[in-house]
Design an enzyme around this catalytic site. Structure first.
Site: not given
Lengths: 147, 147, 147, 147, 147, 147, 147, 147, 147, 147, 147, 147
Positions: G11-12, G19, G24, G99, G78, G108, G75, G101
């Site tokens: 998502p996103n 964003r 990012y 994985e 969330a 964070r 990735n 990110h």
């Protein structure tokens, strides 16, 4: 309606306008009191507006509100997070209780995320600055209309 | 103002009026939609009212609201407590965000006390039933007035 | 009895027979569906058997079951541990709810020990493999006999 | 099959029918014993049904079941949540173990949500009242069929 | 020295040699008793060796040891982790107390890492299998030499 | 047997006899070294006895012990509670490991109750003062006898 | 090699470039897709690049990848922190899992420090921005070389 | 570019190839050093490769890298989880920092899931074995290209 | 009134007068029994005074008290902190329950601060030594007067 | 007074003036050493000023201070939060101990809020920058005057 | 005896009889004062009975009681759970302290289970309603008799 | 400099010299006030010295200090650990804040280890008895010198 709405403010709210304006804005507590009075006048609600830095005084006032008010709007400031005595006093009175916070307490330090007042309030309004008091008075107005 | 206010509702809010009425009241979601439209009309705000049981659909709608709305009023229901994806979508859009809950989530189970949306919302309104949506629209109206 | 028993399966249960057979056994979901249909036939219960990887779809189906089923048997898989939305949907419907798990979730990772569904289920059956579904249907049968 | 199924009951289960009937129902332990004997007769399983308020006696019986039973069905009551000694005894015996609870322990106090027996049981049945014992015997029957 | 050393064993230690031999080894409790008697003989210490699955019986024996023993060596098994009553009994008696565990409890499940006995013991010996009892008797012997 | 037993001592053990004698006793580290040498001599075991205040030096020595010792007896002092590096070094060597503590660490501050060494040690001896080293050497002797 | 490498985005991630660019970066997801395709071309690996805001769709795709891909680079945004369903789907497929990110999740909010995917991934790459995808494809390439 | 890339290795990494090969593989640290040198050569980066079991020495080297290196690649081994001193040293130097782990630390004991280095690293690479160092050097190369 | 007041004492209370007199005082349990009988006589209440080290025996006695007593005064000693079985037995009987502790449990070890009995007792008396039993009998007397 | 005051500094304090000047200020460690010497001269106290990045070296120096110093002023830096070995060394020496921190550790990351040194120090001075050392020397002076 | 017994009551206890009568009963604080005076008269103890909603006033009164009272009976209400200042004041005075609660605080919300006063009180009486004050005065009487 | 330094003391500090002298020493608050006045005189700083047992009064005084003082030295006693209101008041004023404690709060009960004042103070001085106030005044003097 003859009994006033009590609007009670806790410690350090008398500093509004000076204290951390990036969090609390530039309005003073007197500005908020005026906003509340105007809103009350429009809705035909009398407003009793007070502030104290003393937990005990707030408990006294809440007890007074038990028989002398139509509703309580409370911004207990830092005492929201630490005072079970205020929670108990509020639980003991039969009028609607609206919790208001100027800032968004959930966007601040962890210890401000929990309020002893929230679980026993009718409703919570938080993060809207002085406008939150106005919304609170409207909510009181609405709830008093319903028999 | 030409862009509408998005009012987004999460899972099970379509059951309103049937589901646990002692907690959520007897109004249906259609009743709330009507209340919102009326309030919007008075304040000259267009209202886009939607509901979904799907987290992904809510994320899609929030992204859509990023460029297509003046503000977002969101009651994400149970997803408030579990969805970081919704929080991230909301954080990514440049409009005011109002979180609304019908019931007082702080008077219910512990796992409903935390909302991922709260820390990134402009303000939170909770416990006032359908009236909370109305207060939310007024708050949006107020915030849009300030340049 | 005219309304069917809904048997709802959550994410990854469509992989049964392939996924970690030392935990979940060699039966496929189709095998389990057959077992359920046979058991239903014996007890004169119609069976509606479905699977989805989507939380939102499961919520939709549970809402559908609210008016269209005699009971819900649910194995929500991984969503048992994370979805308050499914718990809320189940709480909102007036039929008996049986939670089933193929494996013994208490003998696995800590995060599988807690299920949001358990506290609102009528009963829980866990660790018996496909046989657990059969026991669940019998339990439904029993509970429907009692007026 | 010549060895009986041991059905062992922990503290206060001898009070059934008197103690908190809104939680445990109106059946007595004798009623449950009868239900178990009937179910056993149908499935051609001998049933050895016992109750004790003493953790040590339960440990003794479990050890006895190690060589003298075909399976153990155990409702250890409050000791489920506190006794590692019972867990160790059960782990030490080579027969299937079924954990049964009359009430839904996940809908009660937090300290009843954890059972030391669950992680080492073959399967768990909980929340179905006396019917849970019957389901447990059927599960035993099924598991004994498989070589 | 005329009073014997009490060597007390808790629940399930009577199963030694059968129960999880990969953890507890193949020696039986009788083998350990013999080892203890031989060690005692060499050091001129009488040995009183007992086992019970009952917490209450162990408390009784510890109280008996208060006036009737020169020291207590105790392997309370699972009760080490749950029984404050045994801890209190041991704290109330004036003789040296040695805690022994056959397996390395720190290499097993988290709930076995804490023993109520450890903080009030003179010393702890753990992980050496039956040999640990022998080391315990030598430690007792040593401590009795010092006036 | 030609390779020696390494007996390694961590920070502040060189202060023995001076430091908190009510906890650690009046023996010096030299006294303990002598006791170890004598015990080794009786059992025909060579003893390599060292102390360092440096975690890195202890790691170096443990690695040396991997190929150059028959077993390691280690009292890592305060580093037992904080050093994963020492735990990793010990886990990497193929000889028996005995953890020794002079005082009863479970009767002291909470942060001394957990040792990173315990879960990977063959056995633990704690609370017997200098005598604990002697018991440790005997335990090594015993374990080396078993093929 | 005929089966493609699946590169799945949660998502996103379709908002990339808009964003929170300070976290990012300014690359869009299309830029990253191009980078991946170029890298794949160099290493002779076909790339299947997808994004969804729906957990259920990601689970569907992972299941598809089980038989149709050479490896999965994921990735999950969330959902990494909340979705056991995605973890279970990944655990059920027999191909390498990487994985990725974009940001350093450990720098964070606390709730981003834990990923359900990490413990079942082959490897994790985090904090390198779009470059992380490229490193992931190289790692896949390397692991596919080893038989 | 004239300053070398520092590649620093913490305690027990000198045991590679011997220590728990099922976790760390069969390559020795010398093999990894060679792989790094080759990779460096290809990318025209000088490599300074070191290992120490001493936290203090690692801190000294990191401080040296502050003025003498182009970047630091660090696998601090067990000290990743315990050393704030290393984290502080890294935070004090102005060059890119890449954290590398051979094994997937998230698939191992809980205390290895947290690294003090991660939050202050530029990026993290974990679980790829010796290949991870190579990916790290490439990432350094990439980050040094960007002005 | 014809049914007696049960006064039940848990493990190690038979050691009173010997065990840690600085905490529990110099009175023996027989002294307390006498005090209770005298107090009972004055108030015309028959007293049934018992002690056991066995949890199971205490549960048996509490069940007996369910039909055979006017009230239960209980000092369950260490079992107060660990026995849910005793709590359940007490909850199942319809007479007033007074919890008594000789020492102030809140001034002792943390694990003595919680009692499973307290939440289901009518009242708690703690810290007054033998005098607490006398106060308990008076409280029973008072509560029996109220119809 | 002939024995000097030891002023011991832990890891990374040699970087002062370079490292995070917004936290630690622009003074170098040499500046602080000069300030200390001047202050010592005024009060007629000899000053022994040292720094090390090695925990073991600090332990060695503290032991040396046990017989060779009048008092210890220690800023152990990051080791304050992790080293029980330093705490044990300080506890073992008979001179006054003053803990100093340049920055306000309570205004920084959570893991810096706890210091193993604080509970065994005579007094703590924190947040005053280099001035804190001066206050520490004055406090030592004062405490040495009192017999 | 010439100095009175201070009976101090905290916030909201002046509301007794009105506030949550299902928890606190129908007696008013004046009723309780009368009960106390009568009990005092019988035992020849003078009673000084006060109530305040202010923590500071309670601290002032406790300090006054330090030299002016024979004992303090205190029901600090909500402040029991939050006020270390009251605890400190009580700890500083040399007279017996009895803590009283009308309701059973262990049967209410979790945050009422802990009292800062309990660990420093002589004894605690809780759950007996107004009768608890009477028992408290008797306990004071008893304790004053003992020299 | 014309504005005075406010030295504010919280609850129970007026008892100094009487209350727990083994912790707080034999000096009275008047002695400390004298010490402060003398120190102030030497440094040409006016001192305003006050004490209150009331949180609200302390908040009032802190607000007064906001415009009327050069700095605040505060020993809030027990309120340090519980009062967010005092923390908020201090945060709202623009003068330096020094937190002082007479005793070493880190060597006492756990609940005294955390102070709400510490994170917002300029510096903290703790454990030096009355001398700590003197050090605080010197620190104020120093900080006022720096423009």
């Amino acid at each position: 309606m003859t009994r006033p709405v009590f609007i009670l403010n806790g410690p350090n709210l008398n500093l509004l306008g000076q204290r951390e304006p990036e969090i609390y804005g530039h309005d003073t507590l007197a500005d908020i009191e005026n906003l509340c009075r105007e809103t009350g006048k429009k809705l035909n609600l009398e407003v009793e507006f007070r502030q104290s830095n003393h937990e005990g005084v707030l408990v006294d006032w809440i007890q007074e509100a038990g028989s002398g008010s139509a509703a309580v709007i409370i911004n207990a400031g830092a005492l929201s997070h630490t005072s079970i005595a205020i929670m108990d006093a509020l639980k003991a009175i039969p009028v609607p209780i609206i919790e208001v916070h100027l800032s968004n307490i959930f966007a601040r330090e962890e210890f401000r995320h929990h309020s002893y007042i929230s679980p026993i309030a009718t409703g919570i309004i938080c993060g809207f600055g002085p406008k939150g008091y106005q919304l609170g008075i409207e909510a009181v107005y609405e709830s008093l209309k319903r028999p």
